[in-house]
Design a protein around this motif. Sequence first.
Motif, PDB file in Angstrom:
ATOM      1  N   PHE A 136      57.296  26.503 112.322  1.00 36.70           N
ATOM      2  CA  PHE A 136      56.186  25.476 112.232  1.00 36.70           C
ATOM      3  C   PHE A 136      54.968  25.806 113.123  1.00 36.70           C
ATOM      4  N   LEU A 137      55.239  26.082 114.267  1.00 37.73           N
ATOM      5  CA  LEU A 137      54.096  26.499 115.323  1.00 37.73           C
ATOM      6  C   LEU A 137      53.530  27.574 115.049  1.00 37.73           C
ATOM      7  N   LYS A 138      54.222  28.582 114.445  1.00 37.43           N
ATOM      8  CA  LYS A 138      53.278  30.016 113.813  1.00 37.43           C
ATOM      9  C   LYS A 138      52.381  29.228 112.839  1.00 37.43           C
ATOM     10  N   ARG A 139      52.797  28.589 111.693  1.00 36.42           N
ATOM     11  CA  ARG A 139      51.875  28.308 110.476  1.00 36.42           C
ATOM     12  C   ARG A 139      50.970  27.148 111.210  1.00 36.42           C
ATOM     13  N   ARG A 140      51.091  26.563 112.211  1.00 36.69           N
ATOM     14  CA  ARG A 140      50.217  25.634 112.892  1.00 36.69           C
ATOM     15  C   ARG A 140      48.968  26.497 113.552  1.00 36.69           C
ATOM     16  N   HIS A 141      49.321  27.477 114.218  1.00 39.31           N
ATOM     17  CA  HIS A 141      48.277  28.397 114.658  1.00 39.31           C
ATOM     18  C   HIS A 141      47.373  28.940 113.809  1.00 39.31           C
ATOM     19  N   GLU A 142      48.054  29.592 112.609  1.00 41.31           N
ATOM     20  CA  GLU A 142      47.445  30.130 111.483  1.00 41.31           C
ATOM     21  C   GLU A 142      46.473  29.136 111.138  1.00 41.31           C
ATOM     22  N   ARG A 143      46.619  27.955 110.914  1.00 39.10           N
ATOM     23  CA  ARG A 143      45.848  27.031 110.009  1.00 39.10           C
ATOM     24  C   ARG A 143      44.556  26.696 110.911  1.00 39.10           C
ATOM     25  N   LEU A 144      44.967  26.507 112.349  1.00 37.93           N
ATOM     26  CA  LEU A 144      44.078  25.864 113.360  1.00 37.93           C
ATOM     27  C   LEU A 144      43.157  26.856 114.000  1.00 37.93           C
ATOM     28  N   SER A 145      43.640  28.360 114.015  1.00 35.43           N
ATOM     29  CA  SER A 145      43.009  29.083 114.663  1.00 35.43           C
ATOM     30  C   SER A 145      41.760  29.638 113.587  1.00 35.43           C
ATOM     31  N   ALA A 146      41.851  29.537 112.417  1.00 36.12           N
ATOM     32  CA  ALA A 146      41.066  29.780 111.374  1.00 36.12           C
ATOM     33  C   ALA A 146      39.725  29.004 111.480  1.00 36.12           C
ATOM     34  N   HIS A 147      39.818  27.755 111.805  1.00 36.11           N
ATOM     35  CA  HIS A 147      38.574  26.895 112.175  1.00 36.11           C
ATOM     36  C   HIS A 147      38.103  27.312 113.460  1.00 36.11           C
ATOM     37  N   HIS A 148      36.709  27.051 113.380  1.00 39.51           N
ATOM     38  CA  HIS A 148      35.785  27.588 114.562  1.00 39.51           C
ATOM     39  C   HIS A 148      36.458  26.569 115.822  1.00 39.51           C
ATOM     40  N   LEU A 149      36.641  25.342 115.590  1.00 36.19           N
ATOM     41  CA  LEU A 149      37.020  24.459 116.761  1.00 36.19           C
ATOM     42  C   LEU A 149      38.086  24.809 117.503  1.00 36.19           C
ATOM     43  N   PHE A 150      38.922  25.535 116.910  1.00 38.59           N
ATOM     44  CA  PHE A 150      40.240  26.032 117.574  1.00 38.59           C
ATOM     45  C   PHE A 150      40.468  27.994 117.516  1.00 38.59           C
ATOM     46  N   ARG A 151      39.192  28.209 117.318  1.00 35.65           N
ATOM     47  CA  ARG A 151      39.061  29.579 117.192  1.00 35.65           C
ATOM     48  C   ARG A 151      39.832  30.432 118.352  1.00 35.65           C
ATOM     49  N   ASP A 152      39.881  29.755 119.699  1.00 36.23           N
ATOM     50  CA  ASP A 152      40.203  30.413 120.814  1.00 36.23           C
ATOM     51  C   ASP A 152      41.838  30.215 121.261  1.00 36.23           C
ATOM     52  N   MET A 153      42.627  29.708 120.141  1.00 41.83           N
ATOM     53  CA  MET A 153      43.836  29.477 120.447  1.00 41.83           C
ATOM     54  C   MET A 153      44.660  30.770 120.224  1.00 41.83           C
ATOM     55  N   GLU A 154      45.555  31.107 121.358  1.00 41.18           N
ATOM     56  CA  GLU A 154      46.528  32.271 121.355  1.00 41.18           C
ATOM     57  C   GLU A 154      47.811  31.648 120.788  1.00 41.18           C
ATOM     58  N   TYR A 155      48.601  32.674 120.256  1.00 42.87           N
ATOM     59  CA  TYR A 155      50.014  32.466 119.794  1.00 42.87           C
ATOM     60  C   TYR A 155      50.863  33.840 120.404  1.00 42.87           C
ATOM     61  N   THR A 156      51.923  33.387 120.840  1.00 44.13           N
ATOM     62  CA  THR A 156      52.885  34.283 121.282  1.00 44.13           C
ATOM     63  C   THR A 156      54.404  33.952 121.138  1.00 44.13           C
ATOM     64  N   GLU A 157      55.381  34.958 121.008  1.00 46.12           N
ATOM     65  CA  GLU A 157      56.748  34.905 121.084  1.00 46.12           C
ATOM     66  C   GLU A 157      57.078  35.740 122.091  1.00 46.12           C
ATOM     67  N   SER A 158      56.298  36.575 122.943  1.00 46.51           N
ATOM     68  CA  SER A 158      56.598  37.537 123.869  1.00 46.51           C
ATOM     69  C   SER A 158      57.086  36.949 125.137  1.00 46.51           C
ATOM     70  N   PRO A 159      58.321  37.332 125.331  1.00 46.20           N
ATOM     71  CA  PRO A 159      58.791  36.995 126.930  1.00 46.20           C
ATOM     72  C   PRO A 159      57.681  37.046 128.207  1.00 46.20           C
TER      73      PRO A 159
END
Length: 497
Positions: free
Chosen positions: A130-153
């Motif tokens: 869910f979170l990965k899909r949320r990031h994909e949807r939001l970060s594609a919009h300019h309001l959320f373009r600075d959003m980072e996603y990670t699963e890296s420890p």
Amino acid sequence: MKKPMAVKQADVVLVGGGVMSATLGVMLRQLDPSMKIVMLERLDHVAHESTDGWNNAGTGHAGYCELNYTPETEDGDVAIERALQINAQYEVSLQFWSHLVEQGLLPEPSKFINRTPHQSFVWGEKDVAFLKRRHERLSAHHLFRDMEYTESPRDLEDWMPLVVQGRDPMQRVAATRIRHGSDVDFGSLTRNMVDYLQSQPNFELMLGCPVHYIDQRDNGRWKIRVKNQHTGEQTKLETGFVFLGAGGGALPLLQKSGIDEARGYGGFPVSGQWLVCRKPEVVTQHHAKVYGKAPIGAPPMSVPHLDTRIINGEPALLFGPFAGFTTRFLKQGSIFDLFGSVRTTNLKPMLSVSKSNMDLTRYLIGEVFQSHSDRVEALRNFFPEAEEANWELRNAGQRVQIIKQAEGGGGKLEFGTEIVASKDGTLAALLGASPGASTAANAMISVIERCFPDSVKTAEWQARMKRMVPSYGQSLVDDEALLTKVRERTLATLKLR
């Protein structure tokens, strides 16, 4: 002989000394300095109910980390429309506060707002997806373009060390981050705005003065009666416009006003509590607002989060909120508030909501009876190595969720905020809670547009609105260049980079 009642004339009466009334007061003062404004507050201080720093999350609600603003759809996608709307509304508040800082009407920004990364954290295969899909949807919009996603420890250890220390390395986890998120001390912000208003002519603050009577006269003006709780002195105010910004107290006052638009509205009160840690050796290890997913059956305002807070200049960590059932509409209200709000016009919607939300009621009552150990165990989902002795319980503010009449005469429980205004524009009230204070500027612009329609169309008011909020009249959701321009200014002015 009975002492005659003092009579005051005003152009605007603001009921409630919180962030909404203060915001509206400052905006109107900027638009028309000649307006005579009176602010009424039932307590002896402003900003001591819902607006006080300890009584709310202090999150600059921008949709960055709050997962309840992006619900999962039936087909497995993520709906982002509400997050876009809330983000754009928060940008309006940032513009307004930046204007006040630039004009010297607010103090140095760190006195009321501080950069605090906004992060979401989830665990388990389903929620990670869910979170990965949320990031994909939001970060594609300019309001959320600075959003980072990670699963890296390694990233997670850098972003949120307390959250990953001691965690099962085999547990699948993921997180997102916006670095320029913020923590807002709405209490300090509001007190500074009221200090500015008090320095201006044609403004009066009346403390310890609850409203006992409100009624509209035949000439369209409102008559309000207040009684000073310390001296017993009664005062009658006559005004052309009333704003009810009294938090949980707004609904009973709206009902007293008798306007047709108040019919059918009810309230569902919810209390809250925080676990608080002030130990420097713990507090200094966490610098973020980390939001997770709400438990099944929990109301949206109960989304768990581990927060860096700076309240009245003092840093602390807060975890919660733990919701609870209450019949009070205000933290310092009466246990009879809920029962006193029942009317023939809202009885059916309220009964309908009560019947259809029994799971929610049972959840809230269950929260009340949790032990300290139970609450700390919930905290360990976010901070596995949390020590019970380092955390204390503190009461948060009261929230009154809106109950509205639905089609067919039943009721619907709303979890947002809503402006209710009389058809003649002489009275407006703000009901509801989240995202609340974060969108105060946008909400009060809506009040001005609905209740001062002729004035706001004038060239003078239009120019002044654009000075306060440069994006006024334009869409930050649709205009990427405009968003870039205003965000660069606000992040620099408020020191949120």
